[in-house]
Design a protein around this motif. Structure first.
Motif, PDB file in Angstrom:
ATOM      1  N   PHE A   1       0.962  -1.198  -0.052  1.00 45.44           N
ATOM      2  CA  PHE A   1      -0.035  -0.100   0.083  1.00 45.44           C
ATOM      3  C   PHE A   1       0.790   1.426   0.024  1.00 45.44           C
ATOM      4  O   PHE A   1       0.361   2.408  -0.343  1.00 45.44           O
TER       5      PHE A   1
ATOM      6  N   SER B   1      -4.546   6.247  -2.352  1.00 45.16           N
ATOM      7  CA  SER B   1      -4.290   5.702  -0.777  1.00 45.16           C
ATOM      8  C   SER B   1      -5.591   6.310   0.085  1.00 45.16           C
ATOM      9  O   SER B   1      -6.321   5.605   0.686  1.00 45.16           O
ATOM     10  N   ARG B   2      -6.038   7.883  -0.356  1.00 45.23           N
ATOM     11  CA  ARG B   2      -6.882   8.228   0.486  1.00 45.23           C
ATOM     12  C   ARG B   2      -8.431   7.824  -0.273  1.00 45.23           C
ATOM     13  O   ARG B   2      -9.089   7.514   0.728  1.00 45.23           O
TER      14      ARG B   2
ATOM     15  N   PHE C   1      -8.757   4.332   1.228  1.00 46.54           N
ATOM     16  CA  PHE C   1      -9.035   4.433   2.906  1.00 46.54           C
ATOM     17  C   PHE C   1     -10.258   4.754   3.056  1.00 46.54           C
ATOM     18  O   PHE C   1     -11.123   3.973   4.023  1.00 46.54           O
TER      19      PHE C   1
ATOM     20  N   SER D   1     -12.645   1.678   2.190  1.00 53.14           N
ATOM     21  CA  SER D   1     -12.495   0.578   3.162  1.00 53.14           C
ATOM     22  C   SER D   1     -13.067   0.988   4.378  1.00 53.14           C
ATOM     23  O   SER D   1     -13.683  -0.023   5.053  1.00 53.14           O
TER      24      SER D   1
ATOM     25  N   THR E   1      -7.572  -3.423   5.579  1.00 50.51           N
ATOM     26  CA  THR E   1      -7.106  -2.236   4.553  1.00 50.51           C
ATOM     27  C   THR E   1      -7.174  -0.968   5.171  1.00 50.51           C
ATOM     28  O   THR E   1      -6.393  -0.331   5.132  1.00 50.51           O
ATOM     29  N   SER E   2      -8.171  -0.652   5.918  1.00 56.70           N
ATOM     30  CA  SER E   2      -8.516   0.487   6.450  1.00 56.70           C
ATOM     31  C   SER E   2      -7.445   0.797   7.569  1.00 56.70           C
ATOM     32  O   SER E   2      -6.793   2.098   7.650  1.00 56.70           O
TER      33      SER E   2
ATOM     34  N   SER F   1      -4.671  -0.672   7.939  1.00 55.82           N
ATOM     35  CA  SER F   1      -3.044  -0.432   7.542  1.00 55.82           C
ATOM     36  C   SER F   1      -2.875   0.525   6.904  1.00 55.82           C
ATOM     37  O   SER F   1      -1.758   1.338   6.843  1.00 55.82           O
ATOM     38  N   LEU F   2      -3.875   1.114   6.105  1.00 56.64           N
ATOM     39  CA  LEU F   2      -3.716   2.548   5.363  1.00 56.64           C
ATOM     40  C   LEU F   2      -3.386   3.750   6.554  1.00 56.64           C
ATOM     41  O   LEU F   2      -2.683   4.445   6.314  1.00 56.64           O
TER      42      LEU F   2
ATOM     43  N   LEU G   1      -0.035   3.329   7.761  1.00 52.32           N
ATOM     44  CA  LEU G   1       0.895   4.000   7.009  1.00 52.32           C
ATOM     45  C   LEU G   1       0.900   5.576   6.909  1.00 52.32           C
ATOM     46  O   LEU G   1       1.858   6.177   6.662  1.00 52.32           O
ATOM     47  N   TRP G   2      -0.270   5.950   6.810  1.00 51.76           N
ATOM     48  CA  TRP G   2      -0.343   7.380   7.015  1.00 51.76           C
ATOM     49  C   TRP G   2       0.511   8.061   8.156  1.00 51.76           C
ATOM     50  O   TRP G   2       1.134   8.742   8.053  1.00 51.76           O
TER      51      TRP G   2
ATOM     52  N   ALA H   1       1.356  -1.862   9.762  1.00 53.70           N
ATOM     53  CA  ALA H   1       0.480  -2.224   8.557  1.00 53.70           C
ATOM     54  C   ALA H   1       0.780  -3.628   7.990  1.00 53.70           C
ATOM     55  O   ALA H   1      -0.272  -4.337   7.665  1.00 53.70           O
TER      56      ALA H   1
END
Length: 186
Positions: free
Chosen positions: A5, A13-14, A17, A20, A90-91, A93-94, A97-98, A118
């Motif tokens: 990701f 990515s946004r 996010f 998800s 997914t949500s 993890s993102l 990462l953010w 993540a």
């Protein structure tokens, strides 16, 4: 190793996010609705009591307190959880990462924590799938003593990784809000 990701553009990515996260909330509400009626004195936390039963005796005792309609809702909820584990992983993890990007832009070496978390969410999703398989086998009548133990360990590790991911995402948000935006903007 870089998380897949992490290669997404900021806009992709946004968007991923948001989609998800919305699906996570919708599925969580649906599963909570399906789980209504699972709570009782033997299973005070409903399906979570079943997940954490740990022994065949405890799992059988919990299952015996639920009628046919409740067991049907439980089986549907377990099936729906296979989709849910993809969207929550997914949500979160993102979000992790953010958080790592926020810390990196702030010049902090802690940015690697976001990436590690993540990856941990993907591990949590895998553990959730293992837990679901064990619980489904119990629900459908397999009485293998190791199934409740596998479900308990998978659920415990899954919950720990999810809570860690949520904490990291929250700390990233706090950093974003507190640290000067020109340095920490993501």
């Amino acid at each position: 190793m870089k998380h897949p990701f992490a290669t997404l553009s900021a806009s992709a990515s946004r968007s991923l996010f948001i989609v998800s996260l919305v699906l996570t909330v919708v599925l969580m509400m649906a599963m909570n609705s399906l789980g209504s009626g699972l709570n009782n004195p033997t299973a005070p936390m409903g399906i979570i009591s079943f997940e954490l039963a740990g022994t065949l005796e405890n799992a059988e005792r919990i299952l015996s307190t639920w009628d046919a309609a409740t067991l049907l809702r439980l089986s549907f909820s377990l099936g729906l959880d296979f989709l849910y584990l993809v969207v929550y992983a997914t949500s979160i993890s993102l979000a992790c990462l953010w958080a790592g990007k926020v810390w990196q832009r702030a010049g902090w070496k802690a940015s690697i924590i976001g990436s590690l978390a993540a990856w941990g969410l993907w591990l949590a999703a895998g553990l959730d799938a293992i837990e679901n398989l064990a619980l489904t086998r119990l629900l459908f009548g397999e009485r293998l003593g190791w199934l409740p133990l596998v479900a308990r360990w998978a659920a415990t590790l899954k919950f720990a990784l999810i809570l860690l991911g949520l904490l990291i995402a929250l700390l990233g948000l706090i950093t974003f809000l507190v640290y000067p935006r020109h340095k920490a903007a993501a």
